[in-house]
Design an enzyme around this catalytic site. Structure first.
Site, PDB file in Angstrom:
ATOM      1  N   HIS A 233      29.930  29.539 102.720  1.00 38.78           N
ATOM      2  CA  HIS A 233      31.039  29.974 101.875  1.00 38.78           C
ATOM      3  C   HIS A 233      30.476  30.459 100.553  1.00 38.78           C
ATOM      4  O   HIS A 233      29.502  29.895 100.051  1.00 38.78           O
ATOM      5  CB  HIS A 233      32.015  28.814 101.628  1.00 38.78           C
ATOM      6  CG  HIS A 233      33.347  29.266 101.147  1.00 38.78           C
ATOM      7  ND1 HIS A 233      33.596  29.535  99.823  1.00 38.78           N
ATOM      8  CD2 HIS A 233      34.487  29.526 101.819  1.00 38.78           C
ATOM      9  CE1 HIS A 233      34.849  29.935  99.702  1.00 38.78           C
ATOM     10  NE2 HIS A 233      35.412  29.945 100.893  1.00 38.78           N
TER      11      HIS A 233
ATOM     12  N   ASP B 192      37.478  27.792 108.590  1.00 40.44           N
ATOM     13  CA  ASP B 192      37.664  28.463 109.877  1.00 40.44           C
ATOM     14  C   ASP B 192      36.957  27.767 111.034  1.00 40.44           C
ATOM     15  O   ASP B 192      37.196  28.105 112.194  1.00 40.44           O
ATOM     16  CB  ASP B 192      37.164  29.914 109.787  1.00 40.44           C
ATOM     17  CG  ASP B 192      38.005  30.727 108.824  1.00 40.44           C
ATOM     18  OD1 ASP B 192      39.241  30.613 108.914  1.00 40.44           O
ATOM     19  OD2 ASP B 192      37.452  31.452 107.998  1.00 40.44           O
TER      20      ASP B 192
HETATM   21  N1  CMC Z   1      25.026  31.358 109.405  1.00 35.84           N
HETATM   22  C1  CMC Z   1      23.699  31.536 109.186  1.00 35.84           C
HETATM   23  N2  CMC Z   1      23.199  31.921 108.008  1.00 35.84           N
HETATM   24  C2  CMC Z   1      24.061  32.149 107.007  1.00 35.84           C
HETATM   25  C3  CMC Z   1      25.437  31.975 107.160  1.00 35.84           C
HETATM   26  C4  CMC Z   1      25.914  31.558 108.416  1.00 35.84           C
HETATM   27  N3  CMC Z   1      27.227  31.380 108.642  1.00 35.84           N
HETATM   28  N4  CMC Z   1      26.075  32.272 105.998  1.00 35.84           N
HETATM   29  C5  CMC Z   1      25.103  32.620 105.141  1.00 35.84           C
HETATM   30  N5  CMC Z   1      23.882  32.545 105.751  1.00 35.84           N
HETATM   31  C6  CMC Z   1      22.579  32.772 105.132  1.00 35.84           C
HETATM   32  C7  CMC Z   1      22.341  34.252 104.878  1.00 35.84           C
HETATM   33  O1  CMC Z   1      21.740  34.870 105.990  1.00 35.84           O
HETATM   34  C8  CMC Z   1      21.450  34.190 103.663  1.00 35.84           C
HETATM   35  O2  CMC Z   1      20.159  33.821 104.093  1.00 35.84           O
HETATM   36  P1  CMC Z   1      18.864  34.440 103.333  1.00 35.84           P
HETATM   37  O3  CMC Z   1      18.922  33.845 101.963  1.00 35.84           O
HETATM   38  O4  CMC Z   1      17.709  33.975 104.149  1.00 35.84           O
HETATM   39  O5  CMC Z   1      19.027  35.924 103.336  1.00 35.84           O
HETATM   40  C9  CMC Z   1      22.005  33.003 102.857  1.00 35.84           C
HETATM   41  O6  CMC Z   1      22.610  32.152 103.836  1.00 35.84           O
HETATM   42  C10 CMC Z   1      23.036  33.397 101.825  1.00 35.84           C
HETATM   43  O7  CMC Z   1      24.020  34.197 102.479  1.00 35.84           O
HETATM   44  P2  CMC Z   1      24.946  35.236 101.735  1.00 35.84           P
HETATM   45  O8  CMC Z   1      25.394  36.262 102.715  1.00 35.84           O
HETATM   46  O9  CMC Z   1      24.269  35.717 100.497  1.00 35.84           O
HETATM   47  O10 CMC Z   1      26.141  34.321 101.305  1.00 35.84           O
HETATM   48  P3  CMC Z   1      27.544  34.847 100.849  1.00 35.84           P
HETATM   49  O11 CMC Z   1      28.037  33.906  99.815  1.00 35.84           O
HETATM   50  O12 CMC Z   1      27.486  36.281 100.450  1.00 35.84           O
HETATM   51  O13 CMC Z   1      28.425  34.780 102.178  1.00 35.84           O
HETATM   52  C11 CMC Z   1      29.956  34.135 103.815  1.00 35.84           C
HETATM   53  C12 CMC Z   1      29.469  33.906 102.381  1.00 35.84           C
HETATM   54  C13 CMC Z   1      31.181  33.273 104.051  1.00 35.84           C
HETATM   55  C14 CMC Z   1      30.367  35.613 103.978  1.00 35.84           C
HETATM   56  C15 CMC Z   1      28.823  33.771 104.806  1.00 35.84           C
HETATM   57  O14 CMC Z   1      28.466  32.427 104.651  1.00 35.84           O
HETATM   58  C16 CMC Z   1      29.185  34.073 106.247  1.00 35.84           C
HETATM   59  O15 CMC Z   1      29.020  35.195 106.704  1.00 35.84           O
HETATM   60  N6  CMC Z   1      29.710  33.048 107.019  1.00 35.84           N
HETATM   61  C17 CMC Z   1      30.124  33.282 108.377  1.00 35.84           C
HETATM   62  C18 CMC Z   1      31.507  33.907 108.379  1.00 35.84           C
HETATM   63  C19 CMC Z   1      32.583  32.923 107.995  1.00 35.84           C
HETATM   64  O16 CMC Z   1      32.616  31.799 108.485  1.00 35.84           O
HETATM   65  N7  CMC Z   1      33.501  33.368 107.125  1.00 35.84           N
HETATM   66  C20 CMC Z   1      34.619  32.555 106.664  1.00 35.84           C
HETATM   67  C21 CMC Z   1      34.509  32.224 105.201  1.00 35.84           C
HETATM   68  S1  CMC Z   1      35.639  30.917 104.700  1.00 35.84           S
HETATM   69  C22 CMC Z   1      37.231  31.532 104.856  1.00 35.84           C
HETATM   70  C23 CMC Z   1      37.503  32.790 104.159  1.00 35.84           C
HETATM   71  O17 CMC Z   1      37.069  33.025 103.031  1.00 35.84           O
HETATM   72  O18 CMC Z   1      38.200  33.608 104.727  1.00 35.84           O
END
Ligand code: CMC
Length: 442
Positions: free
Chosen positions: A320, A377
């Site tokens: 998140h 989720d």
């Molecule tokens: N599984 C594996 N690795 C992950 C995940 C995940 N679900 N989420 C983030 N990472 C890794 C990402 O690859 C990155 O690694 P590195 O530093 O090696 O490049 C690191 O963690 C930071 O990720 P980020 O993309 O910079 O983090 P963010 O804050 O931009 O993304 C997120 C937040 C929710 C988009 C992301 O965690 C994600 O894609 N999660 C899966 C989708 C999901 O469950 N979404 C629902 C969010 S909660 C409800 C809502 O808001 O609607």
């Protein structure tokens, strides 16, 4: 050209820890910016005069470090896994409140007394019918359309039925609030009925908010729908937990679109579109698809996590932007899964896979070092699936739950003295000045 790291100045009293201003040195000149402190001590630097005084802008991909507004609606402490609506912890609301009561709280700032709640519920009921002419929109869309595609279309089309004037007063706003909170549920049920080729079921005065929705979804002229209080409570809880979540992608979209003073129905439709994505509200559908994929392929949960890391894929329902601890909503839903999935006929083998995935991930350094925990989720789809919602309706349910939040944020923006049209800037990295070349010389 040098920009020195921001320094902070202590408050004039000298005793307080919190600085009142920061000084930024840019190209040898000092510029001061006020510090803004939130109710819970969170700090921001007010840079609204940055460009005017320095010629610089900030660059913040994904706006992770940018506060886009001041708000009194929702408080999140992502490090401690805290979520409060209007100051009240989500755990207390989940235990004692209902979606309708919480929607009122989110919308109007206080818990309603009995009379206020009755008036609000009656208003929601009275607003639940959609205009009969709206049927044409449904019949004009392909039967196989994703319900989120239908929902964005029909919610935007409400702007044609309800023109909104710029100088609307409180009564107009209250009518919009009741219309949207109530009708999004009717429209959602209609989109489902259309997708399965069944006639629409009308809402009834006799039923409460969630009962009405379940009835519109699952009753038919040849099949009465028996309401199960546990299922009603499960859906009510799901909606309550989604009621607001401060400046997430869809809410920021609502604020941004609304800042141009566009028709509020079109504005909310923009929010629904943003919600649809699998990194946001679409994740609840993606989680179930992932769990069922694991189940169907026979791969072990450990094998799946290992493959996912090797392929640099994402574990859906994990991570998140704001929570760097367990999402408090996921904690509540996880517990509820244990309760509801034990009921006869609610067999959910995917729940065991989810528990196993969580256990593996929470022992794995990859997830721990990145603070990746289950988000809302991860468990919500299991409940929706078990009570009979088709997977492609999951994000639609998220939209019904989030409606009070979108509207409260829209209303707050409309009344804020600081509000202005949202218009970010950019750092241009394209070609420098060059000149038009006639076709034959290219
Ligand atoms: N599984 C594996 N690795 C992950 C995940 C995940 N679900 N989420 C983030 N990472 C890794 C990402 O690859 C990155 O690694 P590195 O530093 O090696 O490049 C690191 O963690 C930071 O990720 P980020 O993309 O910079 O983090 P963010 O804050 O931009 O993304 C997120 C937040 C929710 C988009 C992301 O965690 C994600 O894609 N999660 C899966 C989708 C999901 O469950 N979404 C629902 C969010 S909660 C409800 C809502 O808001 O609607």
């Amino acid at each position: 050209m040098s920009a020195k790291k921001a320094r902070t100045k202590k408050s004039a009293s000298g005793g307080a820890d919190a600085p009142e201003r920061v000084t930024m040195r840019i190209e040898g000149r000092d510029h001061e910016f006020p510090i803004v402190t939130g109710t819970e001590g969170e700090k921001g630097i007010d840079i609204s005069s940055l460009r005017a005084s320095t010629g610089y802008i900030t660059l913040d991909d994904g706006l992770s470090n940018t506060g886009s507004c001041e708000s009194t609606i929702t408080f999140i402490d992502g490090e401690r896994g805290v979520l409060r609506y209007r100051g009240i912890p989500i755990e207390e609301l989940a235990e004692h409140s209902t979606f309708t009561e919480t929607a009122y709280l989110v919308m109007y700032g206080e818990l309603p007394n009995r009379r206020e709640l009755e008036i609000f519920s009656t208003r929601l009921n009275a607003s639940s019918l959609i205009h009969e002419d709206m049927r044409h929109f449904f019949t004009g869309l392909p039967g196989h359309a994703h319900p989120m595609a239908i929902l964005t279309t029909v919610v935007a089309s409400l702007s044609a039925f309800y023109p909104v004037s710029d100088d609307m007063g409180k009564d107009d706003e209250d009518r919009i609030v009741a219309n949207l909170i109530s009708q999004v549920r009717t429209l959602a049920a209609c989109s489902y009925k259309m997708s399965i080729g069944e006639p629409f079921v009308y809402p009834s005065y006799k039923r409460k908010f969630v009962e009405n929705f379940l009835y519109m979804m699952f009753a038919s002229p040849v099949k009465n729908y028996q309401l199960d209080p546990d299922i009603v409570r499960a859906i009510d809880l799901f909606l309550l937990l989604h009621a607001d979540h401060e400046q997430n992608c869809s809410t920021s979209t609502v604020r941004m679109a609304g800042s141009s003073l566009a028709n509020v129905y079109a504005v909310v439709s923009a929010g629904i579109s943003a919600l649809w994505g699998r990194l946001h509200g679409g994740a609840n559908q993606a989680v179930i698809e992932m769990l069922e994929g694991i189940q169907a392929s026979g791969i072990s949960a450990a094998g799946y996590v290992a493959r996912l890391k090797a392929d640099k894929e994402r574990l859906m329902g994990f991570g998140h932007r704001v929570y760097k601890a367990y999402d408090p909503r996921a904690k509540i839903l996880r517990e509820y899964c244990h309760r509801i999935l034990k009921k006869p006929g609610m067999d959910a083998p995917a729940f065991d896979i989810a528990l196993e995935l969580e256990e593996i991930a929470l022992r794995d350094d990859y997830f721990l070092s990145r603070n990746l925990y289950p988000n809302v989720d991860f468990y919500s789809g299991l409940i929706l699936k078990a009570v009979g919602f088709p997977v492609n309706m999951f994000t639609v349910l998220f939209a019904i739950g989030r409606m009070p939040g979108w509207l409260a944020q829209w209303r707050e923006m409309r009344h804020s003295e600081r509000s202005k049209i949202a218009r970010p800037r950019q750092i241009y990295k394209g070609p420098a000045l060059r000149h038009f070349v006639p076709k034959d010389e290219r």
